[in-house]
Design an enzyme around this catalytic site. Sequence first.
Site, PDB file in Angstrom:
ATOM      1  N   GLN A 237      25.360  21.770  11.799  1.00  0.00           N
ATOM      2  CA  GLN A 237      26.425  22.497  13.429  1.00  0.00           C
ATOM      3  C   GLN A 237      27.131  21.309  14.267  1.00  0.00           C
ATOM      4  OE1 GLN A 237      22.308  25.703  13.942  1.00  0.00           O
ATOM      5  NE2 GLN A 237      24.504  25.441  15.940  1.00  0.00           N
ATOM      6  N   ARG A 384      20.323  30.173  20.285  1.00  0.00           N
ATOM      7  CA  ARG A 384      21.630  31.105  21.292  1.00  0.00           C
ATOM      8  C   ARG A 384      22.085  30.578  22.443  1.00  0.00           C
ATOM      9  NH1 ARG A 384      25.116  36.072  18.162  1.00  0.00           N
ATOM     10  NH2 ARG A 384      26.782  35.849  19.550  1.00  0.00           N
ATOM     11  N   CYS A 385      21.486  29.254  23.407  1.00  0.00           N
ATOM     12  CA  CYS A 385      21.801  29.060  24.585  1.00  0.00           C
ATOM     13  C   CYS A 385      22.027  27.428  24.562  1.00  0.00           C
ATOM     14  CB  CYS A 385      20.458  29.990  25.158  1.00  0.00           C
ATOM     15  SG  CYS A 385      19.168  28.815  25.132  1.00  0.00           S
TER      16      CYS A 385
END
Lengths: 808, 164
Positions: A237, A384-385
């Site tokens: 990522q 996902r935060c």
Amino acid sequence: MTVDTETAQARTQKLEGLGTKRKRVEDARFTQGKGNYVDDIKLPGMLFGDFVRSPYGHARIKSINKDAALKVPGVKAVLTAADLKPLKLHYMPTLAGDVQAVLADEKVLFQGQEVAFVVAEDRYSAADAVDLVEVEYQELPALVDPTKAMAPGAPELRDDLKGKTSGAHGPRKHHNHIFTWETGDAAATDKALKSAQVVAKEYIVYQRVHPCPLETCGCVASMDKINGHLTVWGTFQAPHAVRTVASLISGIPEHKIRIISPDIGGGFGNKVGVYPGYICSIVASIVTGVPVKWIEDRMENLQATAFARDYHMTGEIAATKDGRITGLRCHVLADHGAFDACADPTKYPAGFFNICTGSYDIPAAHVTVDGVYTNKAPGGVAYRCSFRVTEASYFIERMVDVLARKLNMDPAELRRKNFIRKEQFPYTSALGWEYDSGDYHTALDKALKAVDYPGLRSEQKRNREAFARGETRKLMGIGVSFFTEIVGAGPIKNCDILGLGMFDSCEIRVHPTGSAIARLGTISQGQGHATTFAQILATEIGIPASNITVEEGDTDTAPYGLGTYGSRSTPVAGAATAMAGRKIRAKAQMIAAYLLEVHDDDLEWDIDRFRVKGAPERFKTMAEIAFSAYNKVPPGMEPGLEAVSYYDPPNMTYPFGAYVCVVDVDVDTGITEVRRFYALDDCGTRINPMIIEGQVHGGLTEALAIAMGQEMAYDELGNLKNASLLDFFLPTAVETPAWETDYTTTPSPHHPIGAKGVGESPNVGGVSAFSNAVNDAFAHAGLTHTQMPHDHWRVWKTAERLKLTAAA
Amino acid sequence: MSKMHLKLKVNNRDVETLTEPRTLLIHVLREQLGLTGPHIGCDTSHCGACTVDMNGRSVKSCTVLAAQADGATLLTIEGMASPDGTLHALQESFRTHHGLQCGFCTPGMITRAYRLLQENPNPTEAEIRFGISGNLCRCTGYQNIVKAIRAAADTLASVKEAAE
Ligand code: FES
Ligand code: FES
């Protein structure tokens, strides 16, 4: 001269710029099976690596015997810590200032820990050999509970830290302690709590979960011994950060390392970290001289790479009798597992947990977080935060509901009463963040109206009466949550990872015929960057999005950037894209002025061209200007039309939203049906409504999984009890309800296009909406808080405890 | 381990390969035949990323041994478009309805939906949801996948009607 035949509307449509529901350019390859994910890569002579992993949570390694494994046909090597030690590669630095064993050195500290790396001609012989590596262990007592890990007589987990009384984030007060992080005003908060008319207290656990993208982690490392270049394809990522880390660890100069993130099958934070598999593959490729592939299987993914949460939070909230919140205190015991491998900005070992005052104007607050080692997998990633924002939001949204219960007030009304008001923005919170913009009252009111909140409450009243009369066995619950996210890390002045400022970048080249390529430091994992970044640019430079290629993920071609996580792509790289576009446009304006023989200032921008003010029939389109940039530029100007922007955001962005969830709980089975879920998001300027909606659907579904069924459950021995998709809850299409989405638009004042980012909001806001709904279903029976996940068993236990079940 | 001679019909092509009988079908497809459309998400038959069509049924190819597949007729995502390159209605509607994000589940999802629509050309939303419940998606929340499948059913029905 070009004749101006098309209407402004037609020209705008052709651009497919900001705000259009542009179809995704990525989809053609994915729908035809032509994606290129890491496991699709096949290089000549490539070998496969596979790990021998610890079956124990905590044990001493007495011996490792590779003989039988090495006899398996096709096996090339078996690496252990002893092989890596001379290279000083048996430990690697983590992103959190700790070290992590690449291959277990004398001790294993969690189940699934990497012990040996087998390299073989194909994955089957590698797997055969893994079974034949004989490791003799001496089991040690395992610690899976952070409270017990901090007990005075608890076994010491990290031999390598023996005697170290301080770590990367200050003093350690116990041999299993990592750090204490403190923020806010302790004295003022203490005073607020002591003098309060009402204080509510609650112990809230956000259980250990896992991002579990559908594609697991993996890489292909290829060392070219002739020219000394290392290429690594992998599920990264943050490819540039990986290159820097790889260079620091291996000593290979950074210009000789090329990191490529091909298509990534979902990330959600799982693919931010650097894992032993990457290091071992690189070493194995250096040793064998051929490419080495390593792909973890699902069990390994769940056992060893990147858990999230495991926050044990004790909260106290003070208020006046009429519901004005006056103070908030929180202490967190943060279970980080065996190594501190969180991926937080350096100064924030607990991430941005101090956004935990939420959307409320709370005058005094104080937070302390203690990080603790246990015999569980390392990680603590931002699933996902943005860093620990989900934990913070869950904490405050539960605390407000708990307070509402105590005050006997409606939870929506209590929220309205304490919201930061529109005119207070930019607003500085008691814990130090400057919220950029917001209009909370409007958002909540719109949400409550959309679901007919008063109607729902009266239906609930009737439901409870019917339940009391024995006419139904179902209880209705209504969950309201209002979240404020903090995303877009972040300003270099306070955000870095390993000393690298968290800016991001975009480089644009406009070709002579008026098409362009843009390269960014981020990397899409399904967010559709190739589609949306082209839209931003289309609006900025007047070239149709379909004529703009967006490329990411190759460190040899893309400008340096810190990657995609924490909803930072739009706030940071999106801003870089707009800024680079503006540089292009500024140069284009000078060229246009030269061609039209007027002064720069006499021109005005009109969708895709510059026009002479007052003489609109005289203009140059972007396509004409692009061509001219390569043959006819003003004297003294360099030819070409290129720009690069490195964007250091002046502030974070603060998306927010109001969610309402309605559930029906069957008290005899614990089955909880989500009848309705309404999500209103305000992510500032909306780049592509179709993609935003898709992100919201996906995030809500992950929130559903977390709230209603996910937990990485360890037994006392340190065995992970649900390390497969049979036992680890991922909702199917059947369990997933239909989502209702809505929005308001409050642009970010400091972002070039006003966008705030959205990918993670639904996960942040969703979890508390579900949990609040389940808790609310039992409120009249005296429940204030019950821990997640709200699976059938736990919900039924709650009903039983409250004497609501048939048996009771 | 000794190898077996495996014959398959894949996407309308006869193929032969030598493989260990224990090799999983997904690995034969991906590594020997170069068909990397079907993916591996779990290799324990839970996620459906590896779904292919075998002898007219959806199978999870991570749970089929090469030996079991000998002689089978297979369809993978790579064989979904017409020979002239026209995409299948499902491939089109997944794009128009935003039924995918990272794309990792997509080949399995479309291949499964293809079989579902063969079995039930006019499914309700609930039937679609149940019909794809062997295929996990971590990105989309399914809503747009369901929409895409329903829309493809309509397209296929109107194409069929026009042909009749
Ligand atoms: S890989 Fe076959 S079902 Fe998951
Ligand atoms: S689109 Fe990513 S798993 Fe379905």
